[in-house]
Write a protein that holds these residues in place. Structure first.
Motif, PDB file in Angstrom:
ATOM      1  N   ASP A 149       0.835  -1.199   0.000  1.00  0.00           N
ATOM      2  CA  ASP A 149       0.000   0.000   0.000  1.00  0.00           C
ATOM      3  C   ASP A 149       0.872   1.253   0.000  1.00  0.00           C
ATOM      4  O   ASP A 149       0.579   2.229  -0.688  1.00  0.00           O
ATOM      5  N   GLN A 197     -14.939   0.574  -7.308  1.00  0.00           N
ATOM      6  CA  GLN A 197     -14.460  -0.801  -7.485  1.00  0.00           C
ATOM      7  C   GLN A 197     -15.440  -1.788  -6.874  1.00  0.00           C
ATOM      8  O   GLN A 197     -15.924  -1.600  -5.751  1.00  0.00           O
ATOM      9  N   ARG A 245       2.210   2.064  -3.451  1.00  0.00           N
ATOM     10  CA  ARG A 245       1.253   2.190  -4.551  1.00  0.00           C
ATOM     11  C   ARG A 245       1.597   3.420  -5.395  1.00  0.00           C
ATOM     12  O   ARG A 245       1.705   4.528  -4.866  1.00  0.00           O
ATOM     13  N   PRO A 246       1.783   3.261  -6.706  1.00  0.00           N
ATOM     14  CA  PRO A 246       2.148   4.409  -7.556  1.00  0.00           C
ATOM     15  C   PRO A 246       1.091   5.507  -7.513  1.00  0.00           C
ATOM     16  O   PRO A 246      -0.103   5.239  -7.392  1.00  0.00           O
ATOM     17  N   VAL A 305       4.390   3.240 -12.548  1.00  0.00           N
ATOM     18  CA  VAL A 305       4.072   1.817 -12.593  1.00  0.00           C
ATOM     19  C   VAL A 305       5.248   1.055 -13.176  1.00  0.00           C
ATOM     20  O   VAL A 305       5.802   1.432 -14.219  1.00  0.00           O
ATOM     21  N   ARG A 314      -7.060   2.401 -11.174  1.00  0.00           N
ATOM     22  CA  ARG A 314      -7.163   3.559 -10.275  1.00  0.00           C
ATOM     23  C   ARG A 314      -6.496   4.791 -10.908  1.00  0.00           C
ATOM     24  O   ARG A 314      -7.028   5.900 -10.878  1.00  0.00           O
ATOM     25  N   LEU A 315      -5.323   4.585 -11.468  1.00  0.00           N
ATOM     26  CA  LEU A 315      -4.577   5.715 -12.026  1.00  0.00           C
ATOM     27  C   LEU A 315      -5.232   6.246 -13.288  1.00  0.00           C
ATOM     28  O   LEU A 315      -5.140   7.444 -13.588  1.00  0.00           O
ATOM     29  N   GLY A 345      -0.612  -5.474 -11.688  1.00  0.00           N
ATOM     30  CA  GLY A 345      -0.970  -4.060 -11.712  1.00  0.00           C
ATOM     31  C   GLY A 345      -2.331  -3.736 -12.282  1.00  0.00           C
ATOM     32  O   GLY A 345      -2.606  -2.566 -12.577  1.00  0.00           O
ATOM     33  N   THR A 398      -5.421  -3.604 -10.919  1.00  0.00           N
ATOM     34  CA  THR A 398      -6.180  -2.671 -10.083  1.00  0.00           C
ATOM     35  C   THR A 398      -5.500  -1.310 -10.017  1.00  0.00           C
ATOM     36  O   THR A 398      -6.157  -0.261 -10.123  1.00  0.00           O
ATOM     37  N   THR A 399      -4.193  -1.298  -9.855  1.00  0.00           N
ATOM     38  CA  THR A 399      -3.451  -0.035  -9.752  1.00  0.00           C
ATOM     39  C   THR A 399      -3.615   0.798 -11.013  1.00  0.00           C
ATOM     40  O   THR A 399      -3.873   2.009 -10.947  1.00  0.00           O
ATOM     41  N   ARG A 450       2.770  -8.092  -6.181  1.00  0.00           N
ATOM     42  CA  ARG A 450       2.202  -8.032  -4.838  1.00  0.00           C
ATOM     43  C   ARG A 450       2.798  -9.117  -3.951  1.00  0.00           C
ATOM     44  O   ARG A 450       3.112  -8.878  -2.777  1.00  0.00           O
TER      45      ARG A 450
END
Length: 444
Positions: free
Chosen positions: A29, A91, A32-33, A39, A79-80, A73, A75-76, A215
């Motif tokens: 967490d 989500q 997280r970028p 990323v 988000r971005l 990546g 999910t990340t 992860r």
């Protein structure tokens, strides 16, 4: 650019001034970028020339399906994307959501749209939704209520509706390579302000344990940072403290079919070493050796055929040996059969001939056999000409009459074309010899 965690959404987490934000957080967490440029990996997708990079540069982001293994990546990035396009990020997981939940999500998105705020709806494990649930997204995608970003570890062409796929672009995210995992580990060390307590070999072993999952790597790194040691640990000490992560494998999923495909093609490509590697990979992942025995026997029939008539028998013997010995001793018999197949001469001539014959049988319908090869057990059948003119091959010169055995009105077909390898080289000579005799004797 607004900070990702300042969103007024449950999914984005607490704001920076929230006391919960200052509570201890997992390493994954903390790392997280905050922007796409941070990323690690997936540059073929998110780089300037990648599909996402081009979409963002043109200001035209479409609905997407991210297909890839865990921890790469998905999910990340979703988000971005919401952050960079000023969309509200929401989500859900297909595992825990039903029709009632979807209705609430769509209604909330409509309310936001009335106030000028778009919604990026990220659906994790989207392949878990049934057809009706997948169809429920379509009208909201079409009218712009939501921009859908789905994530799946399974092949979308098998698991998602054609209607949904036609409205979204599928982007493939790859497992992280060793260099990318090393960069992630270095980023973790910079965050922690100290190096991992591992020697170079143990460090490489730790990266291998992550199996391409970022992860998972950060979870392993976090464990390693908690160890108290005065000297760097070696590989043996590392493996003592950490259990090796199980390889990604689902007996009913893509990994299963990808590995059996790799095994089959390694045998077909006459590479015993690669075949043994994929065989070992599947066994280590928990595959049923009986399934492998059946597939190995299929390889003998499909790819070796009559180029080596012993191949099928050796596979069946290996299978029977496994049934008598069980695991792990019986697996060696399967490995022997596998190596034999890889080194055997290859031919798919019978396989190809069989498929051609099936196509011909379907196209010619119900054509009856020629009367001269029909039995005539009754007088009526004899009067109808059944059996008339049949030449008994054993009475013919060289036990070959050369008669035509195809239906009347159907031209003779040549389905079987032996290859110039192994035993089929001899069979090819026989085929040519009988063709010559048939032509001389007027049989076709």
């Amino acid at each position: 650019m607004a900070d990702l965690f300042d969103r007024d959404t449950p999914e984005a987490g607490p704001g920076r001034d929230d006391p919960a934000r200052r509570a201890p957080r997992p390493l994954a967490d903390r790392l997280r970028p905050a922007r796409l440029s941070e990323v690690i990996g997936q540059q073929a997708v998110i780089g300037p020339d990648g599909p996402l990079g081009v979409m963002l540069a043109s200001g035209a982001l479409s609905s997407l399906i991210f297909w890839g293994p865990p921890g790469v990546g998905k999910t990340t990035i979703a988000r971005l994307l919401a952050d960079e396009t000023d969309l509200h990020f929401h989500q859900i997981s297909a595992i825990f959501s039903g029709v009632a939940d979807l209705k609430k999500v769509f209604e909330a998105a409509r309310q936001r749209r009335r106030t000028g705020q778009g919604t990026l709806l990220f659906v994790d494990e989207i392949h878990r939704f049934n057809k009706a649930q997948q169809d429920s997204f379509l009208p909201h995608m079409e009218d712009g209520t939501i921009l859908l970003v789905g994530a799946t570890t399974e092949n979308p062409s098998f698991e998602l509706n054609a209607a949904l796929l036609s409205r979204a672009q599928v982007l493939v995210l790859e497992r992280l390579g060793e260099d990318e995992l090393e960069r992630l580990a270095a980023r973790a060390e910079a965050e922690a302000g100290r190096a991992l307590p591992l020697d170079p070999d143990a460090r490489r072993a730790l990266l291998g344990m992550a199996d391409g999952d970022g992860r998972a790597l950060l979870n392993l790194v976090e464990q390693a940072f908690a160890w108290r040691t005065d000297t760097p640990l070696d590989t043996e000490a590392l493996r003592t403290r950490l259990t090796r992560r199980a390889a990604q494998y689902d007996k009913s999923g893509d990994a299963h079919y990808n590995l059996i495909s790799a095994l089959h093609k390694s045998v077909r490509g006459s590479d015993p070493d690669a075949a043994l590697y994929w065989f070992a990979r599947m066994l280590d992942a928990g595959e049923d050796p009986r399934y492998l025995a059946r597939r190995i026997t299929r390889m003998a029939v499909e790819d070796i055929g009559l180029a080596d008539p012993q191949a099928q028998a050796i596979c069946l013997e290996g299978w029977a040996t496994y049934e008598r010995l069980g695991s792990p001793e019986g697996e060696l018999a399967l490995a022997q059969a596998l190596v034999y197949l890889a080194l055997a001469p290859k031919s798919n001539a019978v396989y190809t001939a069989y498929k051609a014959a099936r196509r011909a049988a379907r196209s010619t319908g119900s054509l009856v056999p020629p009367k001269h090869i029909l039995n005539a057990p009754t007088k009526l059948m004899k009067d109808q000409g059944y059996g008339a003119g049949y030449a008994y091959d054993h009475d013919a010169d060289e036990a070959f009459s050369g008669q035509d055995y195809f239906p009347e009105g159907m031209e003779r077909a040549d389905f079987y074309a032996p290859v110039e390898r192994g035993f089929e080289r001899d069979l090819g000579k026989r085929v040519a010899y009988f063709a010559k005799l048939r032509k001389e004797r007027g049989g076709g």
